[in-house]
Design an enzyme around this catalytic site. Structure first.
Site, PDB file in Angstrom:
ATOM      1  N   CYS A   1      -7.507  -2.961   4.115  1.00 55.28           N
ATOM      2  CA  CYS A   1      -7.027  -1.333   4.007  1.00 55.28           C
ATOM      3  C   CYS A   1      -8.067  -0.761   2.795  1.00 55.28           C
ATOM      4  O   CYS A   1      -8.640  -0.152   3.077  1.00 55.28           O
ATOM      5  CB  CYS A   1      -5.551  -1.312   4.035  1.00 55.28           C
ATOM      6  SG  CYS A   1      -5.095   0.339   3.954  1.00 55.28           S
TER       7      CYS A   1
ATOM      8  N   SER B   1       0.627   3.520   2.117  1.00 55.71           N
ATOM      9  CA  SER B   1       1.093   4.048   3.459  1.00 55.71           C
ATOM     10  C   SER B   1       2.497   3.355   3.792  1.00 55.71           C
ATOM     11  O   SER B   1       3.337   3.909   4.229  1.00 55.71           O
ATOM     12  CB  SER B   1       0.070   3.395   4.186  1.00 55.71           C
ATOM     13  OG  SER B   1      -1.310   4.215   4.251  1.00 55.71           O
TER      14      SER B   1
ATOM     15  N   CYS C   1       0.738  -1.139   0.164  1.00 54.30           N
ATOM     16  CA  CYS C   1       0.048   0.091   0.165  1.00 54.30           C
ATOM     17  C   CYS C   1       0.972   1.237   0.019  1.00 54.30           C
ATOM     18  O   CYS C   1       2.132   1.267   0.430  1.00 54.30           O
ATOM     19  CB  CYS C   1      -1.033  -0.047   1.114  1.00 54.30           C
ATOM     20  SG  CYS C   1      -2.009   1.501   1.365  1.00 54.30           S
TER      21      CYS C   1
ATOM     22  N   HIS D   1       5.093   5.747   1.931  1.00 46.36           N
ATOM     23  CA  HIS D   1       4.953   7.137   2.384  1.00 46.36           C
ATOM     24  C   HIS D   1       6.366   6.839   3.634  1.00 46.36           C
ATOM     25  O   HIS D   1       7.144   7.566   3.794  1.00 46.36           O
ATOM     26  CB  HIS D   1       3.867   7.292   3.184  1.00 46.36           C
ATOM     27  CG  HIS D   1       3.003   8.268   2.362  1.00 46.36           C
ATOM     28  ND1 HIS D   1       3.314   9.219   1.675  1.00 46.36           N
ATOM     29  CD2 HIS D   1       1.580   7.954   2.025  1.00 46.36           C
ATOM     30  CE1 HIS D   1       2.412   9.850   1.036  1.00 46.36           C
ATOM     31  NE2 HIS D   1       1.067   8.829   1.344  1.00 46.36           N
TER      32      HIS D   1
ATOM     33  N   HIS E   1       0.631  -3.283   6.682  1.00 49.49           N
ATOM     34  CA  HIS E   1      -0.371  -3.231   7.649  1.00 49.49           C
ATOM     35  C   HIS E   1      -1.932  -3.446   7.130  1.00 49.49           C
ATOM     36  O   HIS E   1      -2.904  -3.638   7.530  1.00 49.49           O
ATOM     37  CB  HIS E   1      -0.647  -1.652   7.854  1.00 49.49           C
ATOM     38  CG  HIS E   1      -0.877  -0.946   6.627  1.00 49.49           C
ATOM     39  ND1 HIS E   1      -0.021  -0.547   5.677  1.00 49.49           N
ATOM     40  CD2 HIS E   1      -2.104  -0.160   6.031  1.00 49.49           C
ATOM     41  CE1 HIS E   1      -0.649   0.019   4.627  1.00 49.49           C
ATOM     42  NE2 HIS E   1      -1.994   0.280   4.901  1.00 49.49           N
TER      43      HIS E   1
END
Length: 367
Positions: free
Chosen positions: A167, A40, A38, A43, A59
């Site tokens: 997610c 995220s 993902c 990042h 996650h």
């Protein structure tokens, strides 16, 4: 076990051996079936977010319960579960108000400190404590999570694909159906057609809207958006998105979802609204960035800017609901999967994601 470890900003994630301790009170161990890659995670690797390191990444994931900590009675060994990156405490004011996505324990302890509910970690390497990413750390062969972070799902669904529900799908569908409560007959635009944006498109289709306009710079993603329910597509690599949206819907849109999280796309979402419209910020930008808008125009037009964290879902309720929608054929998860790769290829999968070519790569430890 094997896992993907990120030591610190400026380093590359590595595939290595780490130790995983047994689950403690109100925790479970889950053997990972698949983990989704993902933005995220990207990042973190890119240094956009300041998190506790060294950390085991990941996650979004699914798996099978393989051990129970003391006091766990509502899960059993062998249960199929989807992992939730908001393992809510169940007792804070937000949890008691039916808003577990805003759990104060997760916001103050689990997420920023990279630990579990009791403030400690189950991960280590060569005697060093490692951190959990968002209480999950699914880029690994096994995880230990709070029991609230393992959501039991039906045994008849393909468990690897269900990783996406933890997610991308919950965030996108939830942003439409929960955060914004989009009404039938509305007009909707979705800026960004990655895994989350395409889930927003499907959420809008499920909500019965009259028009869904997909916006992206990748033609192949726009083609998929049209197959998943979008009525129109805008290639924003060659045209101004706001001008194109205004030409299509001169009175402005009822809802615009920013599924990217860049300042430019957030400002586009606000600018494309009609009277009474809502801009929903779903994608997450780097820390410290600020968007600009005209507050007078916003007030005079009775418009709203809504933040959507985890699609405002209640994981224990909504993740099984999304699985049911998938099995009934109302929600397409399979089209969101670009590839299945071994866990060792997580660093390469992150590079592909950054290039914009991938939707969701699934890391499958058993490959």
């Amino acid at each position: 076990m094997k896992a993907i470890l990120f030591e610190a900003p400026g380093s590359d994630p590595i595939f290595t051996d780490v130790e995983l301790a047994k689950p403690q009170s109100s925790e479970v161990e889950v053997t990972i079936t698949a983990a989704g890659v993902c933005h995220s995670d990207l990042h973190v690797v890119s240094g956009d977010w300041d998190i506790a390191t060294p950390v085991v990444l990941g996650h979004e994931g699914s798996g099978i319960v393989s051990a129970l900590g003391p006091g766990v009675t509502d899960l059993s060994i062998g249960d199929h579960v989807v992992l939730s990156w908001v393992p809510s405490c169940g007792t804070c004011r937000y949890c008691l108000a039916g808003r577990p996505a805003q759990c104060s324990l997760v916001a103050s302890v689990v997420a920023p400190l990279g630990v579990l509910h009791d403030g400690t970690s189950r991960l280590s390497k060569d005697g060093r404590t490692l951190h959990h990413y968002l209480g999950v750390s699914s880029f690994a062969e096994r995880v230990v999570v709070p029991v609230s972070g393992a959501i039991r799902v039906r045994m008849d669904a393909p468990l690897d694909v269900l990783a996406l529900v933890g997610c991308a799908v919950a965030t996108g569908v939830g942003a439409v159906t929960k955060t914004a409560n989009v009404q039938p007959g509305s007009t909707v635009a979705v800026i960004g057609c990655g895994g989350v944006g395409l889930s927003c498109v499907q959420g809008a289709r499920l909500a019965g809207v009259s028009r869904i306009i997909a916006v992206d710079i990748m033609p192949e993603k726009l083609e998929l958006a049209l197959r998943l329910g979008a009525t129109d597509a805008i290639d924003s690599s060659s045209t101004d998105a706001v001008a194109a949206l205004t030409e299509m819907v001169p009175e402005g849109l009822d809802y615009v979802f920013d599924a990217i999280g860049k300042i430019s796309t957030t400002e586009q979402a606000i600018a494309a609204l009609g009277l009474g419209g809502s801009a929903v910020i779903v994608g997450l930008p780097p820390t410290g960035q600020h968007a600009r808008f005209d507050p007078l125009a916003l007030a005079e037009a009775d418009q709203r800017i809504l933040g959507s964290n985890y699609g405002s879902v209640v994981p224990q309720r909504d993740i099984p609901w999304l699985v049911d929608l998938y099995l009934s054929g109302d929600l397409d998860l399979d089209s969101l999967v670009s590839a299945r790769r071994p866990l060792s290829e997580a660093p390469a999968a992150l590079v592909d994601l950054a290039a914009g070519h991938a939707l969701r790569h699934l890391l499958v430890p058993s490959i």
